[in-house]
Design a protein around this motif. Structure first.
Motif, short mmCIF file in Angstrom:
data_model
loop_
_atom_site.label_atom_id
_atom_site.label_comp_id
_atom_site.label_asym_id
_atom_site.label_seq_id
_atom_site.Cartn_x
_atom_site.Cartn_y
_atom_site.Cartn_z
N ILE A 1 0.83 -1.20 0.00
CA ILE A 1 0.00 0.00 0.00
C ILE A 1 0.87 1.26 0.00
CG2 ILE A 1 -2.01 -1.06 1.11
CD1 ILE A 1 -1.07 0.06 3.79
N ALA A 2 0.26 2.33 -0.45
CA ALA A 2 0.87 3.66 -0.37
C ALA A 2 -0.17 4.58 0.25
CB ALA A 2 1.29 4.15 -1.74
N LEU A 3 0.27 5.41 1.19
CA LEU A 3 -0.65 6.28 1.92
C LEU A 3 -0.16 7.72 1.91
CD1 LEU A 3 0.16 3.63 3.90
CD2 LEU A 3 -1.81 4.46 5.16
N GLU A 4 -1.12 8.63 1.88
CA GLU A 4 -0.85 10.02 2.21
C GLU A 4 -1.41 10.24 3.61
OE1 GLU A 4 -1.90 14.57 0.76
OE2 GLU A 4 -2.52 12.86 -0.47
N LEU A 5 -0.53 10.57 4.54
CA LEU A 5 -0.90 10.60 5.94
C LEU A 5 -0.13 11.70 6.66
CD1 LEU A 5 -2.13 9.33 8.55
CD2 LEU A 5 -0.27 7.65 8.49
N ASP A 6 -0.84 12.63 7.27
CA ASP A 6 -0.21 13.72 8.02
C ASP A 6 0.80 14.48 7.15
OD1 ASP A 6 0.18 15.31 10.23
OD2 ASP A 6 1.66 13.98 11.17
N ILE A 23 -1.18 -0.83 -4.11
CA ILE A 23 -0.29 -0.73 -5.26
C ILE A 23 -0.58 -1.85 -6.25
CG2 ILE A 23 2.13 -0.79 -5.98
CD1 ILE A 23 2.83 0.33 -3.16
N ASN A 24 -0.70 -1.49 -7.53
CA ASN A 24 -1.08 -2.50 -8.53
C ASN A 24 -0.10 -2.60 -9.68
OD1 ASN A 24 -1.58 -0.25 -10.07
ND2 ASN A 24 -3.80 -0.49 -10.13
N ILE A 25 1.15 -2.17 -9.47
CA ILE A 25 2.12 -2.26 -10.56
C ILE A 25 2.79 -3.64 -10.62
CG2 ILE A 25 2.57 0.20 -10.41
CD1 ILE A 25 5.31 -0.47 -9.23
N CYS A 45 9.76 7.16 -6.34
CA CYS A 45 10.26 8.09 -7.36
C CYS A 45 9.12 8.75 -8.12
CB CYS A 45 11.20 7.36 -8.31
SG CYS A 45 12.75 6.82 -7.53
N PHE A 46 8.06 7.98 -8.37
CA PHE A 46 6.87 8.53 -9.04
C PHE A 46 6.25 9.64 -8.19
CE2 PHE A 46 2.24 8.40 -9.65
CZ PHE A 46 2.16 8.71 -11.00
N ASN A 101 0.39 11.29 -8.83
CA ASN A 101 -0.79 11.08 -7.99
C ASN A 101 -0.89 9.62 -7.57
OD1 ASN A 101 -3.75 10.47 -7.45
ND2 ASN A 101 -3.79 12.70 -7.61
N LEU A 102 -1.24 9.39 -6.31
CA LEU A 102 -1.34 8.02 -5.81
C LEU A 102 -2.32 7.18 -6.62
CD1 LEU A 102 -1.37 8.33 -1.89
CD2 LEU A 102 0.53 7.71 -3.38
N GLY A 103 -3.36 7.81 -7.13
CA GLY A 103 -4.37 7.06 -7.86
C GLY A 103 -3.85 6.38 -9.11
N VAL A 104 -2.70 6.82 -9.61
CA VAL A 104 -2.14 6.24 -10.82
C VAL A 104 -1.48 4.89 -10.53
CG1 VAL A 104 -0.44 6.57 -12.68
CG2 VAL A 104 -1.82 8.50 -11.87
N ILE A 105 -0.95 4.72 -9.33
CA ILE A 105 -0.19 3.50 -9.02
C ILE A 105 -1.01 2.46 -8.26
CG2 ILE A 105 2.10 4.50 -9.17
CD1 ILE A 105 0.67 3.98 -5.77
N GLY A 106 -2.26 2.77 -7.98
CA GLY A 106 -3.08 1.78 -7.28
C GLY A 106 -4.53 2.20 -7.15
N LYS A 107 -5.35 1.25 -6.76
CA LYS A 107 -6.77 1.54 -6.56
C LYS A 107 -6.98 2.01 -5.12
CE LYS A 107 -7.94 -3.24 -5.30
NZ LYS A 107 -8.80 -4.41 -5.57
#
Length: 275
Positions: free
Chosen positions: A80-85, A112-114, A133-134, A140-146
Motif C-alpha cells: 500500500i501507499a498512503l498520504e498521511l499527516d 499498489i497494482n504495478i 520516485c513517481f 498522484n497516488l491514484g495512478v499506481i493503485g486503486k
C-alpha cells in the motif's frame, strides 16, 4: 525534490540497502535519502511501528517513507501507499502503519497494482522504489493503485483498559540500544484513565509507584558520587511519550539493561493499577 527515508530490517552487511539507494539515484540523481534504521529485528512489525511513529514527524511535509519489513507480497500481505499527516508511506499492509493511524487518519490509501508489470522477490527495490520516485516527481497516488478505505490493524500494539479493575494492561513493544524497555502505554492514556490517582506499575516481579520525568531524577541532588545510582531501576515516560522501564546509566557491557536485569522481553506484560 522530496526527501526519501528508508526503514528496513536488512542490516548493513548485505547488498540490499546499497541496491535500493542505487536504484533511487538512477531514477532521481538529486534525491535526498535518509536512513532511519536498517536494524529492525527481522520481521518485527511492532518494533517498526514504534520507530516509524517516532521518527517520521521530524521530517518536513512531503517526505516519502519507504518501509521494508516483512514486505514480501502475498494474498495476506498487500502493498500500500498512503498520504498521511502530509507525508507519504510506502509499505506492506501488515499492520505496521496502525500505530500512526490510531491518532491521525490517512487522507488517501491505495493498494499498489504495478506488480502485474514487475515480478519480484525484492519488492522494496523493484516496486517501492518505483512508487517513491513517481511520488517524488509529483505523481498522484491514484495512478499506481486503486483507492481503498481499510488496512490491517494490530491489536497487540494497543494497550487494553479494564475499567472495572482500574487497570491498563500493556506490553513491551521495543527494547532500545541501552536495553531499556518501552511499553505501548502512552502518557495520554495514563492521564485519561488515571485521573491523578495513585498507581502501581507491575513489570515482571518488580513494581513502581512513581514515574520520573527524566532519567537523572532518580539521583539524590545531595549525593557527591553519582555513580552510586548506576544500575538503579526506574519508570518514566520517555521522549516519545510512552512508559519506559529503564536502568539509570545502563551499559549493556557492564551494568546491564532493564531487559536483561529485570527479565523483560518483547511482548511481556506491563500493567498499571490505579488505587
Amino acid at each position: 525534490m522530496s526527501i526519501i527515508t528508508l526503514t528496513t530490517d536488512f542490516g548493513t552487511k548485505d547488498h540490499f540497502v546499497g541496491a535500493v539507494k542505487g536504484a533511487i539515484y538512477s531514477e532521481l540523481p538529486d534525491a535526498k535519502i535518509v536512513d532511519i534504521t536498517h536494524h529492525i529485528s527481522p520481521f518485527n512489525i511492532t518494533e517498526t511501528a514504534y520507530i516509524l511513529k517516532n521518527s517520521y514527524k521530524s521530517f518536513p511535509d512531503g517526505t516519502i517513507h519507504i518501509v521494508g519489513v516483512d514486505s514480501e507480497l502475498s494474498d495476506d500481505n498487500k502493498h500500500i501507499a498512503l498520504e498521511l499527516d502530509n507525508h507519504y508511506f510506502i509499505c506492506p499492509d501488515n499492520g505496521l502503519i496502525c500505530m500512526i493511524t490510531k491518532d491521525i487518519k490517512p487522507a488517501k490509501i491505495v493498494e499498489i497494482n504495478i506488480h502485474d508489470r514487475v515480478e519480484s522477490s525484492f519488492p522494496v527495490l523493484d516496486v517501492f522504489v518505483q512508487v517513491a520516485c513517481f511520488i517524488s516527481r509529483g505523481g498522484n497516488l491514484g495512478v499506481i493503485g486503486k483507492e481503498i478505505s481499510t488496512y490491517k490493524e494490530m491489536t497487540e500494539i494497543q494497550p487494553k483498559v479494564n475499567q472495572e479493575q482500574n487497570k491498563i494492561i500493556g506490553g513491551v513493544i521495543y527494547i532500545d540500544n541501552y536495553g531499556n524497555v518501552i511499553s505501548n502505554i502512552s502518557k495520554k492514556l495514563f492521564a485519561e484513565v488515571g485521573k491523578g490517582r495513585d498507581f502501581k506499575i507491575t513489570a515482571a516481579r518488580y513494581t513502581f509507584s512513581k514515574v520520573m520525568t527524566k532519567y537523572n531524577e532518580i539521583v539524590n541532588t545531595e549525593a557527591k558520587d553519582l555513580r552510586q545510582f548506576d544500575g538503579n531501576r526506574l519508570a518514566l515516560f520517555n521522549s516519545a511519550g510512552y512508559l519506559e522501564i529503564a536502568i539509570y546509566r545502563s551499559n549493556l557491557k557492564t551494568v546491564g539493561g532493564a531487559s536483561t536485569l529485570l527479565g523483560l522481553g518483547y511482548r511481556d506484560t506491563i500493567t498499571i493499577e490505579f488505587l
